[in-house]
Design a protein around this motif. Sequence first.
Motif, short mmCIF file in Angstrom:
data_model
loop_
_atom_site.label_atom_id
_atom_site.label_comp_id
_atom_site.label_asym_id
_atom_site.label_seq_id
_atom_site.Cartn_x
_atom_site.Cartn_y
_atom_site.Cartn_z
N ILE A 1 0.84 -1.21 0.00
CA ILE A 1 0.00 0.00 0.00
C ILE A 1 0.87 1.26 0.00
O ILE A 1 0.65 2.21 -0.75
CB ILE A 1 -0.95 -0.01 1.22
CG1 ILE A 1 -1.94 -1.16 1.10
CG2 ILE A 1 -1.68 1.32 1.36
CD1 ILE A 1 -2.72 -1.44 2.39
N VAL B 1 -2.10 19.10 1.91
CA VAL B 1 -3.20 18.12 1.82
C VAL B 1 -2.63 16.70 1.91
O VAL B 1 -3.15 15.84 2.63
CB VAL B 1 -4.02 18.31 0.51
CG1 VAL B 1 -4.91 17.10 0.24
CG2 VAL B 1 -4.86 19.57 0.61
N PHE B 2 -1.53 16.45 1.19
CA PHE B 2 -0.89 15.13 1.27
C PHE B 2 -0.51 14.81 2.72
O PHE B 2 -0.79 13.73 3.24
CB PHE B 2 0.36 15.09 0.38
CG PHE B 2 1.10 13.77 0.46
CD1 PHE B 2 0.86 12.76 -0.46
CD2 PHE B 2 2.03 13.53 1.47
CE1 PHE B 2 1.53 11.54 -0.38
CE2 PHE B 2 2.70 12.31 1.57
CZ PHE B 2 2.43 11.32 0.64
N THR C 1 -3.64 14.05 4.91
CA THR C 1 -4.27 12.73 4.75
C THR C 1 -3.31 11.63 5.22
O THR C 1 -3.74 10.61 5.73
CB THR C 1 -4.72 12.47 3.30
OG1 THR C 1 -3.59 12.56 2.42
CG2 THR C 1 -5.79 13.44 2.86
N MET C 2 -1.99 11.86 5.07
CA MET C 2 -1.01 10.90 5.57
C MET C 2 -1.14 10.76 7.10
O MET C 2 -1.20 9.65 7.64
CB MET C 2 0.41 11.34 5.19
CG MET C 2 1.51 10.44 5.75
SD MET C 2 3.16 10.99 5.24
CE MET C 2 3.49 12.28 6.46
N ILE D 1 -2.25 7.52 9.37
CA ILE D 1 -1.44 7.00 10.48
C ILE D 1 -2.25 6.92 11.76
O ILE D 1 -2.31 5.89 12.43
CB ILE D 1 -0.19 7.90 10.70
CG1 ILE D 1 0.78 7.80 9.51
CG2 ILE D 1 0.52 7.54 12.01
CD1 ILE D 1 1.95 8.76 9.57
N GLN E 1 -5.39 13.36 -6.26
CA GLN E 1 -4.49 12.21 -6.27
C GLN E 1 -3.51 12.27 -5.09
O GLN E 1 -3.19 11.25 -4.48
CB GLN E 1 -3.73 12.18 -7.60
CG GLN E 1 -3.15 10.83 -7.93
CD GLN E 1 -2.46 10.80 -9.29
OE1 GLN E 1 -2.97 11.34 -10.28
NE2 GLN E 1 -1.30 10.20 -9.35
N LEU E 2 -3.07 13.48 -4.75
CA LEU E 2 -2.18 13.62 -3.59
C LEU E 2 -2.89 13.25 -2.30
O LEU E 2 -2.29 12.65 -1.39
CB LEU E 2 -1.64 15.06 -3.50
CG LEU E 2 -0.54 15.42 -4.50
CD1 LEU E 2 -0.19 16.90 -4.39
CD2 LEU E 2 0.71 14.57 -4.27
N ALA E 3 -4.17 13.60 -2.21
CA ALA E 3 -4.94 13.26 -1.01
C ALA E 3 -5.03 11.75 -0.83
O ALA E 3 -4.83 11.21 0.26
CB ALA E 3 -6.32 13.89 -1.08
N ALA F 1 -3.01 9.50 -2.25
CA ALA F 1 -1.66 8.97 -2.05
C ALA F 1 -1.21 9.15 -0.60
O ALA F 1 -0.60 8.25 -0.01
CB ALA F 1 -0.68 9.65 -3.01
N GLY F 2 -1.54 10.30 -0.01
CA GLY F 2 -1.17 10.56 1.38
C GLY F 2 -1.80 9.54 2.31
O GLY F 2 -1.15 9.00 3.21
N LEU F 3 -3.08 9.26 2.06
CA LEU F 3 -3.78 8.27 2.87
C LEU F 3 -3.11 6.89 2.73
O LEU F 3 -2.88 6.18 3.73
CB LEU F 3 -5.25 8.21 2.43
CG LEU F 3 -6.22 7.53 3.38
CD1 LEU F 3 -6.27 8.26 4.72
CD2 LEU F 3 -7.62 7.47 2.76
N LEU F 4 -2.78 6.51 1.51
CA LEU F 4 -2.13 5.21 1.27
C LEU F 4 -0.77 5.15 1.97
O LEU F 4 -0.41 4.13 2.58
CB LEU F 4 -1.94 4.97 -0.23
CG LEU F 4 -3.22 4.79 -1.07
CD1 LEU F 4 -2.88 4.70 -2.55
CD2 LEU F 4 -3.98 3.55 -0.62
N VAL F 5 -0.02 6.24 1.91
CA VAL F 5 1.30 6.27 2.55
C VAL F 5 1.14 6.16 4.08
O VAL F 5 1.87 5.41 4.74
CB VAL F 5 2.07 7.55 2.16
CG1 VAL F 5 3.31 7.74 3.03
CG2 VAL F 5 2.49 7.49 0.69
N GLY F 6 0.17 6.88 4.63
CA GLY F 6 -0.04 6.83 6.08
C GLY F 6 -0.47 5.46 6.56
O GLY F 6 0.10 4.90 7.50
#
Lengths: 135, 138
Positions: A90, A118-119, A122-123, A127, B83-85, B87-92
């Motif tokens: 993932i 935003v990235f 959401t990251m 987490i 797409q960044l939103a 991708a961020g969720l996937l990375v987290g």
Amino acid sequence: MKLVLAAIAGALFAIGLLISDMTSPGRIVAFLDVGTAWDPTLMFVMAGAIGVYAPVAWIARKRPRPLFARAFHWPEATTIDLPLLGGAMIFGVGWGLSGFCPGPALVAAGTGRIDTLVFVATMIAGIVALRLVRR
Amino acid sequence: MTTESALRVLLGGALIGLAAAIALIAHGRIAGISGTLGRALDGDDDDGRPVRLAFLVGLVATGVIGAQLVPGAFGANVAGIAQLAIAGLLVGVGTTLGNGCTSGHGVCGISRGSRRSFVAVAVFMATAMVTATIRGAL
């Protein structure tokens, strides 16, 4: 002293990411996209980091305790399990889509660009959500 | 790739290794960014939280200063905001589930000879390369 050293380590980490182009998503994607114009330069980031860290970790293994804490916090898990494999899969998809992994994303948040923020948001949501679920 | 850029990138990597070495020798901590961030946020353990927060402050503050001094180091984003939103969720989610990212598994884990980290790095490099290559071809 303990906290100052931690902040210096964080700053050095960020400087390392900055001068090795890790904070530039375009360079990351050029490294990950093996299709047309593959740029293998970023292999050297890992080579440099492991070249310095591996001998230090080897020495640390033999020491009873770190300078400012009671004990080393070595990871204890050893089994190759589904969460490890699924999580890595993932993460790879997210990294390949955006060119951001967690460290460079936090440094790039310093630009204040809304899409980068935003990235990061959401990251962090991902987490926190997963850590809550796992508890 | 030029020799000059390869050397610069190697030096950057060495600084990352040095930073991780300080975290280990001084604080006994693995300098994985996803784990450092997650544990700093939920604070489920211990005495380690101030150290993690100080590390993260150093990291982000350097980004703020770097954005002023060397704005060119950041380049343009490669994806739109939606797409960044995602991708961020996937990375987290992915780094939390897999217990590590490029720093924790890629630098610290491989340096320690951790089998889990070798596997994680092989898997995330593979899926990242497939994703980026498909993305580039579209």
